[in-house]
Design a protein around this motif. Structure first.
Motif, PDB file in Angstrom:
ATOM      1  N   GLN A  34       0.814  -1.208   0.000  1.00 57.64           N
ATOM      2  CA  GLN A  34       0.000   0.000   0.000  1.00 57.64           C
ATOM      3  C   GLN A  34       0.854   1.268   0.000  1.00 57.64           C
ATOM      4  O   GLN A  34       0.408   2.305  -0.463  1.00 57.64           O
ATOM      5  N   GLY A  35       2.031   1.188   0.545  1.00 64.80           N
ATOM      6  CA  GLY A  35       2.893   2.365   0.630  1.00 64.80           C
ATOM      7  C   GLY A  35       3.633   2.622  -0.660  1.00 64.80           C
ATOM      8  O   GLY A  35       3.576   1.862  -1.627  1.00 64.80           O
ATOM      9  N   LYS A  36       4.332   3.736  -0.679  1.00 62.33           N
ATOM     10  CA  LYS A  36       5.155   4.080  -1.838  1.00 62.33           C
ATOM     11  C   LYS A  36       6.578   3.593  -1.595  1.00 62.33           C
ATOM     12  O   LYS A  36       7.048   3.541  -0.468  1.00 62.33           O
ATOM     13  N   LEU A  37       7.255   3.255  -2.651  1.00 63.31           N
ATOM     14  CA  LEU A  37       8.649   2.799  -2.512  1.00 63.31           C
ATOM     15  C   LEU A  37       9.557   3.928  -2.053  1.00 63.31           C
ATOM     16  O   LEU A  37      10.617   3.682  -1.500  1.00 63.31           O
ATOM     17  N   THR A  38       9.138   5.172  -2.257  1.00 63.89           N
ATOM     18  CA  THR A  38       9.959   6.293  -1.782  1.00 63.89           C
ATOM     19  C   THR A  38       9.898   6.414  -0.262  1.00 63.89           C
ATOM     20  O   THR A  38      10.783   6.989   0.346  1.00 63.89           O
ATOM     21  N   ASP A  39       8.829   5.859   0.361  1.00 65.01           N
ATOM     22  CA  ASP A  39       8.720   5.877   1.819  1.00 65.01           C
ATOM     23  C   ASP A  39       9.567   4.796   2.466  1.00 65.01           C
ATOM     24  O   ASP A  39       9.717   4.770   3.678  1.00 65.01           O
ATOM     25  N   PHE A  40      10.108   3.924   1.668  1.00 63.46           N
ATOM     26  CA  PHE A  40      10.884   2.792   2.160  1.00 63.46           C
ATOM     27  C   PHE A  40      12.296   3.252   2.506  1.00 63.46           C
ATOM     28  O   PHE A  40      12.984   3.848   1.677  1.00 63.46           O
ATOM     29  N   LYS A  41      12.727   3.015   3.710  1.00 68.93           N
ATOM     30  CA  LYS A  41      14.049   3.446   4.157  1.00 68.93           C
ATOM     31  C   LYS A  41      15.050   2.303   3.998  1.00 68.93           C
ATOM     32  O   LYS A  41      14.813   1.181   4.453  1.00 68.93           O
ATOM     33  N   ALA A  42      16.166   2.583   3.375  1.00 74.33           N
ATOM     34  CA  ALA A  42      17.190   1.572   3.152  1.00 74.33           C
ATOM     35  C   ALA A  42      17.796   1.100   4.472  1.00 74.33           C
ATOM     36  O   ALA A  42      18.071  -0.083   4.639  1.00 74.33           O
ATOM     37  N   LEU A  43      17.985   2.012   5.414  1.00 73.98           N
ATOM     38  CA  LEU A  43      18.548   1.638   6.712  1.00 73.98           C
ATOM     39  C   LEU A  43      17.607   0.688   7.449  1.00 73.98           C
ATOM     40  O   LEU A  43      18.047  -0.288   8.056  1.00 73.98           O
ATOM     41  N   PHE A  46      17.926  -2.709   5.855  1.00 71.99           N
ATOM     42  CA  PHE A  46      19.197  -3.325   6.241  1.00 71.99           C
ATOM     43  C   PHE A  46      19.145  -3.853   7.673  1.00 71.99           C
ATOM     44  O   PHE A  46      19.539  -4.986   7.942  1.00 71.99           O
ATOM     45  N   LEU A  47      18.644  -3.041   8.600  1.00 69.59           N
ATOM     46  CA  LEU A  47      18.576  -3.467  10.001  1.00 69.59           C
ATOM     47  C   LEU A  47      17.595  -4.622  10.179  1.00 69.59           C
ATOM     48  O   LEU A  47      17.846  -5.536  10.969  1.00 69.59           O
ATOM     49  N   GLY A  48      16.494  -4.608   9.454  1.00 65.68           N
ATOM     50  CA  GLY A  48      15.542  -5.717   9.518  1.00 65.68           C
ATOM     51  C   GLY A  48      16.138  -7.016   9.007  1.00 65.68           C
ATOM     52  O   GLY A  48      15.937  -8.073   9.598  1.00 65.68           O
ATOM     53  N   LEU A  49      16.877  -6.940   7.909  1.00 65.18           N
ATOM     54  CA  LEU A  49      17.528  -8.139   7.377  1.00 65.18           C
ATOM     55  C   LEU A  49      18.614  -8.649   8.320  1.00 65.18           C
ATOM     56  O   LEU A  49      18.766  -9.859   8.494  1.00 65.18           O
ATOM     57  N   CYS A  50      19.353  -7.736   8.935  1.00 63.10           N
ATOM     58  CA  CYS A  50      20.366  -8.152   9.915  1.00 63.10           C
ATOM     59  C   CYS A  50      19.708  -8.832  11.110  1.00 63.10           C
ATOM     60  O   CYS A  50      20.202  -9.853  11.600  1.00 63.10           O
TER      61      CYS A  50
END
Length: 97
Positions: A34-43, A46-50
């Motif tokens: 539902q959100g926009k990809l621009t709202d997605f934070k890379a950090l 990264f922290l979620g994957l870690c």
């Protein structure tokens, strides 16, 4: 995935399907669709994957390390080791205690 990397044991079809379903469920929980990809934070990604990688490592290690020892003894030892690692990685900078 840990088994695939460490034991060179390819995941079964059932495990692969469950992995795909868990990833889809996580995307719904994060409201990715539902959100926009621009709202997605890379950090955040990264922290979620870690976090997921280390949690999966703990689960994998708990099933492989000292399986002959009782779980009632093994769990406190693993938790104590984790606590020591956290204390080493994040030392207390407040010396007023």
């Amino acid at each position: 995935m840990y088994e695939w990397v460490s034991n060179r044991k390819k995941p079964t079809f059932d495990r692969f399907i469950s992995l795909v379903l868990m990833l889809i469920r996580a995307m719904f929980a994060a409201d990715v669709f539902q959100g926009k990809l621009t709202d997605f934070k890379a950090l955040g990604l990264f922290l979620g994957l870690c976090s997921a990688f280390t949690y999966a490592g703990v689960i994998y290690a708990s099933g492989k390390v000292s399986v002959e020892v009782s779980p009632w003894l093994r769990s406190p030892i693993m938790v104590t080791g984790s606590m020591i690692l956290v204390f080493i990685l994040f030392p207390n900078s407040n010396t007023d205690l």
